[in-house]
Design an enzyme around this catalytic site. Structure first.
Site, PDB file in Angstrom:
ATOM      1  N   LEU A  78      27.079  36.536  37.802  1.00 41.49           N
ATOM      2  CA  LEU A  78      26.756  37.023  36.462  1.00 41.49           C
ATOM      3  C   LEU A  78      25.831  36.006  35.799  1.00 41.49           C
ATOM      4  O   LEU A  78      26.068  34.795  35.899  1.00 41.49           O
ATOM      5  CB  LEU A  78      28.024  37.159  35.605  1.00 41.49           C
ATOM      6  CG  LEU A  78      28.753  38.493  35.575  1.00 41.49           C
ATOM      7  CD1 LEU A  78      29.984  38.383  34.679  1.00 41.49           C
ATOM      8  CD2 LEU A  78      27.869  39.633  35.088  1.00 41.49           C
ATOM      9  N   ASP A  79      24.797  36.463  35.124  1.00 37.55           N
ATOM     10  CA  ASP A  79      23.914  35.560  34.392  1.00 37.55           C
ATOM     11  C   ASP A  79      24.710  34.788  33.338  1.00 37.55           C
ATOM     12  O   ASP A  79      25.717  35.289  32.825  1.00 37.55           O
ATOM     13  CB  ASP A  79      22.807  36.349  33.691  1.00 37.55           C
ATOM     14  CG  ASP A  79      21.784  36.915  34.667  1.00 37.55           C
ATOM     15  OD1 ASP A  79      21.655  36.364  35.774  1.00 37.55           O
ATOM     16  OD2 ASP A  79      21.110  37.897  34.305  1.00 37.55           O
ATOM     17  N   PRO A  80      24.251  33.591  32.966  1.00 36.09           N
ATOM     18  CA  PRO A  80      24.962  32.802  31.948  1.00 36.09           C
ATOM     19  C   PRO A  80      25.184  33.550  30.632  1.00 36.09           C
ATOM     20  O   PRO A  80      26.233  33.392  30.003  1.00 36.09           O
ATOM     21  CB  PRO A  80      24.035  31.595  31.743  1.00 36.09           C
ATOM     22  CG  PRO A  80      23.328  31.443  33.043  1.00 36.09           C
ATOM     23  CD  PRO A  80      23.119  32.842  33.552  1.00 36.09           C
ATOM     24  N   ARG A 130      18.556  43.302  33.707  1.00 33.01           N
ATOM     25  CA  ARG A 130      17.382  42.790  32.992  1.00 33.01           C
ATOM     26  C   ARG A 130      16.095  43.455  33.498  1.00 33.01           C
ATOM     27  O   ARG A 130      15.178  43.732  32.718  1.00 33.01           O
ATOM     28  CB  ARG A 130      17.283  41.269  33.157  1.00 33.01           C
ATOM     29  CG  ARG A 130      18.296  40.511  32.326  1.00 33.01           C
ATOM     30  CD  ARG A 130      18.094  39.006  32.430  1.00 33.01           C
ATOM     31  NE  ARG A 130      18.437  38.489  33.743  1.00 33.01           N
ATOM     32  CZ  ARG A 130      17.650  37.700  34.474  1.00 33.01           C
ATOM     33  NH1 ARG A 130      16.451  37.357  34.022  1.00 33.01           N
ATOM     34  NH2 ARG A 130      18.055  37.245  35.644  1.00 33.01           N
TER      35      ARG A 130
END
Length: 234
Positions: free
Chosen positions: A46-48, A183
């Site tokens: 998971l992205d930050p 994204r």
């Protein structure tokens, strides 16, 4: 609970930390409790700036990571239409703005159909995709340009949950397969709308049968761990 034999630990990853940092902290706490270093991996980064389901596995269950990564994932995403950032999320400031007067709910629904099914998607250049052995985001952070190849991904469902035409905020639920970048979906939808878009919020709400409401609270994991019956090393 035997960490060596294998335990599946689904956590609700909070905002602002990497998946690796979350894993490292949970592994440290488990290792302290067991009395030796616990082998641990995660099934899908998971992205930050994203929150939600992060599946951790220990011991012998780490052999199942590849299979776990193929499980269907569900996200709830909020997009800001009419602008972009370098990373297509809030990690960077807005770098361009675009017209939005022509964007309607009908147009959004029409363009979203382009992204359902098996599609070709180019990952964001600010991503962990490797280029010549180095992560793409490292090149970008050094000011270098990166060209990534498209890959086939699958999006099973996109549901519009809310569209605020005044603020140009779009909230969607997305059900998709392995390797899908939300994204990148925001970027491509913005372009399809003859405008721009980036993520302001992203939450992974499900991985396979694991729902976020059934995950362990990352910030209270130690309290949960202390209540478990852990098989300790000799």
């Amino acid at each position: 609970m035997n960490f060596k034999e294998g335990v599946l630990i689904p956590i609700d990853k909070p905002y602002g930390i990497t998946s690796f940092k979350a894993l490292a902290r949970i592994r440290f706490l488990c290792s302290q409790t067991e009395g030796g270093k616990v082998k641990m991996g995660h099934a899908g980064t998971l992205d930050p700036l994203a929150t939600g389901v992060l599946v951790l596995v220990t011991g012998k269950m780490t052999k199942q990571i590849e299979e776990l990564q193929t499980h269907i994932k569900e996200y709830v995403a909020t997009l800001q239409l009419g602008a972009t950032t370098a990373s297509y999320d809030n990690e960077h400031e807005v770098n361009a703005t675009y017209p939005t007067m022509h964007i309607t709910s009908k147009l959004i629904q029409e363009k979203l159909q382009l992204f359902i099914g098996d599609i070709e998607q180019v990952p964001p250049t600010y991503s962990a995709v490797k280029v010549n052995g180095e992560r793409a985001f490292n090149y970008r952070r050094k000011g270098k340009e990166v060209v990534l190849q498209s890959k086939k991904v699958r999006i099973d469902e996109i549901e519009v949950l809310n569209f605020n035409a005044e603020k140009m905020l779009l909230e969607m639920r997305i059900v998709c397969g392995k390797g899908t970048y939300i994204r990148a979906l925001a970027r491509d939808l913005g372009r399809a709308l003859n405008s721009g878009a980036y993520l302001t919020q992203l939450r992974r709400t499900r991985v396979g049968d694991i729902k976020v409401e059934n995950c362990l609270d990352y910030n209270h994991f130690e309290e949960w761990l202390n209540k478990q019956n852990i098989e300790k090393r000799d």
